[in-house]
Design a protein around this motif. Structure first.
Motif, PDB file in Angstrom:
ATOM      1  N   VAL A 149       0.848  -1.202   0.000  1.00 61.55           N
ATOM      2  CA  VAL A 149       0.000   0.000   0.000  1.00 61.55           C
ATOM      3  C   VAL A 149       0.879   1.247   0.000  1.00 61.55           C
ATOM      4  O   VAL A 149       0.608   2.214  -0.722  1.00 61.55           O
ATOM      5  N   GLY A 150       1.960   1.237   0.780  1.00 62.60           N
ATOM      6  CA  GLY A 150       2.876   2.372   0.824  1.00 62.60           C
ATOM      7  C   GLY A 150       3.532   2.630  -0.517  1.00 62.60           C
ATOM      8  O   GLY A 150       3.634   3.775  -0.972  1.00 62.60           O
ATOM      9  N   ALA A 151       3.952   1.564  -1.187  1.00 61.95           N
ATOM     10  CA  ALA A 151       4.563   1.721  -2.510  1.00 61.95           C
ATOM     11  C   ALA A 151       3.535   2.216  -3.527  1.00 61.95           C
ATOM     12  O   ALA A 151       3.838   3.074  -4.364  1.00 61.95           O
ATOM     13  N   ALA A 152       2.310   1.710  -3.446  1.00 65.57           N
ATOM     14  CA  ALA A 152       1.260   2.114  -4.386  1.00 65.57           C
ATOM     15  C   ALA A 152       0.870   3.574  -4.190  1.00 65.57           C
ATOM     16  O   ALA A 152       0.693   4.312  -5.165  1.00 65.57           O
ATOM     17  N   ILE A 153       0.741   4.013  -2.942  1.00 68.80           N
ATOM     18  CA  ILE A 153       0.348   5.405  -2.691  1.00 68.80           C
ATOM     19  C   ILE A 153       1.462   6.350  -3.143  1.00 68.80           C
ATOM     20  O   ILE A 153       1.181   7.420  -3.699  1.00 68.80           O
ATOM     21  N   ALA A 154       2.705   5.961  -2.955  1.00 69.74           N
ATOM     22  CA  ALA A 154       3.826   6.802  -3.400  1.00 69.74           C
ATOM     23  C   ALA A 154       3.861   6.897  -4.919  1.00 69.74           C
ATOM     24  O   ALA A 154       4.054   7.981  -5.477  1.00 69.74           O
ATOM     25  N   GLN A 155       3.643   5.778  -5.591  1.00 68.09           N
ATOM     26  CA  GLN A 155       3.641   5.764  -7.050  1.00 68.09           C
ATOM     27  C   GLN A 155       2.516   6.645  -7.601  1.00 68.09           C
ATOM     28  O   GLN A 155       2.719   7.431  -8.524  1.00 68.09           O
ATOM     29  N   ARG A 156       1.328   6.542  -7.023  1.00 67.14           N
ATOM     30  CA  ARG A 156       0.184   7.336  -7.478  1.00 67.14           C
ATOM     31  C   ARG A 156       0.380   8.824  -7.166  1.00 67.14           C
ATOM     32  O   ARG A 156      -0.021   9.680  -7.946  1.00 67.14           O
ATOM     33  N   ALA A 157       0.970   9.114  -6.025  1.00 69.25           N
ATOM     34  CA  ALA A 157       1.225  10.511  -5.667  1.00 69.25           C
ATOM     35  C   ALA A 157       2.244  11.127  -6.614  1.00 69.25           C
ATOM     36  O   ALA A 157       2.073  12.264  -7.062  1.00 69.25           O
ATOM     37  N   LYS A 158       3.307  10.390  -6.936  1.00 66.68           N
ATOM     38  CA  LYS A 158       4.307  10.891  -7.875  1.00 66.68           C
ATOM     39  C   LYS A 158       3.687  11.129  -9.244  1.00 66.68           C
ATOM     40  O   LYS A 158       4.001  12.112  -9.904  1.00 66.68           O
ATOM     41  N   ALA A 159       2.777  10.248  -9.668  1.00 67.87           N
ATOM     42  CA  ALA A 159       2.103  10.413 -10.955  1.00 67.87           C
ATOM     43  C   ALA A 159       1.200  11.647 -10.955  1.00 67.87           C
ATOM     44  O   ALA A 159       1.000  12.277 -11.993  1.00 67.87           O
ATOM     45  N   ALA A 160       0.674  12.009  -9.778  1.00 68.57           N
ATOM     46  CA  ALA A 160      -0.189  13.194  -9.655  1.00 68.57           C
ATOM     47  C   ALA A 160       0.623  14.467  -9.415  1.00 68.57           C
ATOM     48  O   ALA A 160       0.048  15.534  -9.224  1.00 68.57           O
ATOM     49  N   GLY A 161       1.954  14.349  -9.397  1.00 74.41           N
ATOM     50  CA  GLY A 161       2.811  15.519  -9.229  1.00 74.41           C
ATOM     51  C   GLY A 161       3.072  15.896  -7.780  1.00 74.41           C
ATOM     52  O   GLY A 161       3.463  17.016  -7.488  1.00 74.41           O
ATOM     53  N   ILE A 162       2.884  14.963  -6.870  1.00 77.28           N
ATOM     54  CA  ILE A 162       3.106  15.214  -5.442  1.00 77.28           C
ATOM     55  C   ILE A 162       4.414  14.545  -5.042  1.00 77.28           C
ATOM     56  O   ILE A 162       4.569  13.331  -5.170  1.00 77.28           O
ATOM     57  N   ASP A 163       5.367  15.350  -4.566  1.00 77.05           N
ATOM     58  CA  ASP A 163       6.668  14.821  -4.168  1.00 77.05           C
ATOM     59  C   ASP A 163       6.850  14.773  -2.654  1.00 77.05           C
ATOM     60  O   ASP A 163       7.596  13.949  -2.149  1.00 77.05           O
ATOM     61  N   ALA A 164       6.185  15.690  -1.939  1.00 77.56           N
ATOM     62  CA  ALA A 164       6.371  15.788  -0.488  1.00 77.56           C
ATOM     63  C   ALA A 164       5.017  15.803   0.201  1.00 77.56           C
ATOM     64  O   ALA A 164       4.066  16.416  -0.286  1.00 77.56           O
ATOM     65  N   VAL A 165       4.921  15.116   1.333  1.00 80.55           N
ATOM     66  CA  VAL A 165       3.680  15.045   2.106  1.00 80.55           C
ATOM     67  C   VAL A 165       3.989  15.239   3.588  1.00 80.55           C
ATOM     68  O   VAL A 165       5.135  15.163   4.014  1.00 80.55           O
ATOM     69  N   VAL A 166       2.942  15.469   4.360  1.00 80.12           N
ATOM     70  CA  VAL A 166       3.014  15.487   5.818  1.00 80.12           C
ATOM     71  C   VAL A 166       2.359  14.194   6.282  1.00 80.12           C
ATOM     72  O   VAL A 166       1.267  13.858   5.837  1.00 80.12           O
ATOM     73  N   PHE A 167       3.010  13.455   7.164  1.00 83.98           N
ATOM     74  CA  PHE A 167       2.502  12.133   7.568  1.00 83.98           C
ATOM     75  C   PHE A 167       1.574  12.248   8.760  1.00 83.98           C
ATOM     76  O   PHE A 167       1.897  12.880   9.766  1.00 83.98           O
ATOM     77  N   ASP A 168       0.404  11.644   8.653  1.00 89.85           N
ATOM     78  CA  ASP A 168      -0.614  11.633   9.701  1.00 89.85           C
ATOM     79  C   ASP A 168      -0.877  10.187  10.078  1.00 89.85           C
ATOM     80  O   ASP A 168      -1.388   9.409   9.268  1.00 89.85           O
ATOM     81  N   THR A 169      -0.536   9.812  11.302  1.00 89.09           N
ATOM     82  CA  THR A 169      -0.700   8.428  11.748  1.00 89.09           C
ATOM     83  C   THR A 169      -2.120   8.109  12.196  1.00 89.09           C
ATOM     84  O   THR A 169      -2.409   6.976  12.545  1.00 89.09           O
ATOM     85  N   SER A 170      -2.993   9.080  12.205  1.00 88.62           N
ATOM     86  CA  SER A 170      -4.393   8.901  12.622  1.00 88.62           C
ATOM     87  C   SER A 170      -4.519   8.462  14.074  1.00 88.62           C
ATOM     88  O   SER A 170      -5.438   7.734  14.434  1.00 88.62           O
ATOM     89  N   GLY A 171      -3.584   8.871  14.894  1.00 90.60           N
ATOM     90  CA  GLY A 171      -3.645   8.530  16.313  1.00 90.60           C
ATOM     91  C   GLY A 171      -3.091   7.163  16.647  1.00 90.60           C
ATOM     92  O   GLY A 171      -3.190   6.707  17.781  1.00 90.60           O
ATOM     93  N   LEU A 172      -2.486   6.481  15.663  1.00 91.39           N
ATOM     94  CA  LEU A 172      -1.902   5.163  15.886  1.00 91.39           C
ATOM     95  C   LEU A 172      -0.411   5.308  16.185  1.00 91.39           C
ATOM     96  O   LEU A 172       0.210   6.302  15.804  1.00 91.39           O
ATOM     97  N   LYS A 173       0.167   4.307  16.835  1.00 86.61           N
ATOM     98  CA  LYS A 173       1.602   4.313  17.091  1.00 86.61           C
ATOM     99  C   LYS A 173       2.355   4.139  15.784  1.00 86.61           C
ATOM    100  O   LYS A 173       1.909   3.412  14.896  1.00 86.61           O
ATOM    101  N   TYR A 174       3.506   4.783  15.680  1.00 90.12           N
ATOM    102  CA  TYR A 174       4.376   4.608  14.531  1.00 90.12           C
ATOM    103  C   TYR A 174       5.132   3.307  14.755  1.00 90.12           C
ATOM    104  O   TYR A 174       6.254   3.282  15.272  1.00 90.12           O
ATOM    105  N   HIS A 175       4.477   2.201  14.374  1.00 89.48           N
ATOM    106  CA  HIS A 175       4.953   0.891  14.751  1.00 89.48           C
ATOM    107  C   HIS A 175       4.273  -0.127  13.844  1.00 89.48           C
ATOM    108  O   HIS A 175       3.147   0.083  13.424  1.00 89.48           O
ATOM    109  N   GLY A 176       4.938  -1.199  13.519  1.00 86.62           N
ATOM    110  CA  GLY A 176       4.311  -2.278  12.767  1.00 86.62           C
ATOM    111  C   GLY A 176       3.867  -1.873  11.375  1.00 86.62           C
ATOM    112  O   GLY A 176       4.663  -1.406  10.562  1.00 86.62           O
ATOM    113  N   ARG A 177       2.562  -2.053  11.096  1.00 92.71           N
ATOM    114  CA  ARG A 177       2.021  -1.768   9.764  1.00 92.71           C
ATOM    115  C   ARG A 177       2.139  -0.293   9.395  1.00 92.71           C
ATOM    116  O   ARG A 177       2.374   0.045   8.238  1.00 92.71           O
ATOM    117  N   VAL A 178       1.985   0.579  10.374  1.00 91.00           N
ATOM    118  CA  VAL A 178       2.075   2.025  10.121  1.00 91.00           C
ATOM    119  C   VAL A 178       3.491   2.386   9.694  1.00 91.00           C
ATOM    120  O   VAL A 178       3.704   3.081   8.696  1.00 91.00           O
TER     121      VAL A 178
END
Length: 121
Positions: free
Chosen positions: A78-107
């Motif tokens: 999912v991470g690779a797919a979202i990055a590929q789609r964002a690059k195709a849409a002209g987005i190079d930089a983002v702000v990461f939002d964990t949605s209140g989850l720990k930065y751990h495991g799947r996140v």
């Protein structure tokens, strides 16, 4: 003991986090959602309130060849797919939002895969 549910606690953390993290047109917000069965990622422009690109394990192209859609390998796809789609849409930089989850495991796996695919945050 707290009477608030785990989801309620996560939403409280997410609200607190969203006071500081906001997506702009030049640097949109990469938000993730992790359910029991799937992992979702969205790139959102908060000034307009629009989702620019999205990816999840519910899509056949992403979940193809995965035994389980809830593991770290699925989050990496999912991470690779979202990055590929964002690059195709002209987005190079983002702000990461964990949605209140720990930065751990799947996140963390999703974030690392997006970084390796060329997304900057």
């Amino acid at each position: 003991m707290s009477t608030t549910s785990r989801t309620g606690q996560r939403l409280k953390r997410h609200t607190r986090l969203r006071k500081k993290v906001a997506g702009t047109p030049s640097r949109p917000r990469l938000q993730i959602f992790r359910s029991l069965h799937h992992t979702y990622a969205f790139v959102v422009d908060d000034t307009k309130g629009h989702t620019l690109v999205a990816a999840s394990t519910r899509e056949g192209s992403v979940s193809e060849g995965l035994g389980s859609r809830t593991n770290i390998a699925a989050a990496q796809k999912v991470g690779a797919a979202i990055a590929q789609r964002a690059k195709a849409a002209g987005i190079d930089a983002v702000v990461f939002d964990t949605s209140g989850l720990k930065y751990h495991g799947r996140v963390a796996a999703l974030a690392q895969a997006a970084r390796e695919a060329g997304l900057e945050f």
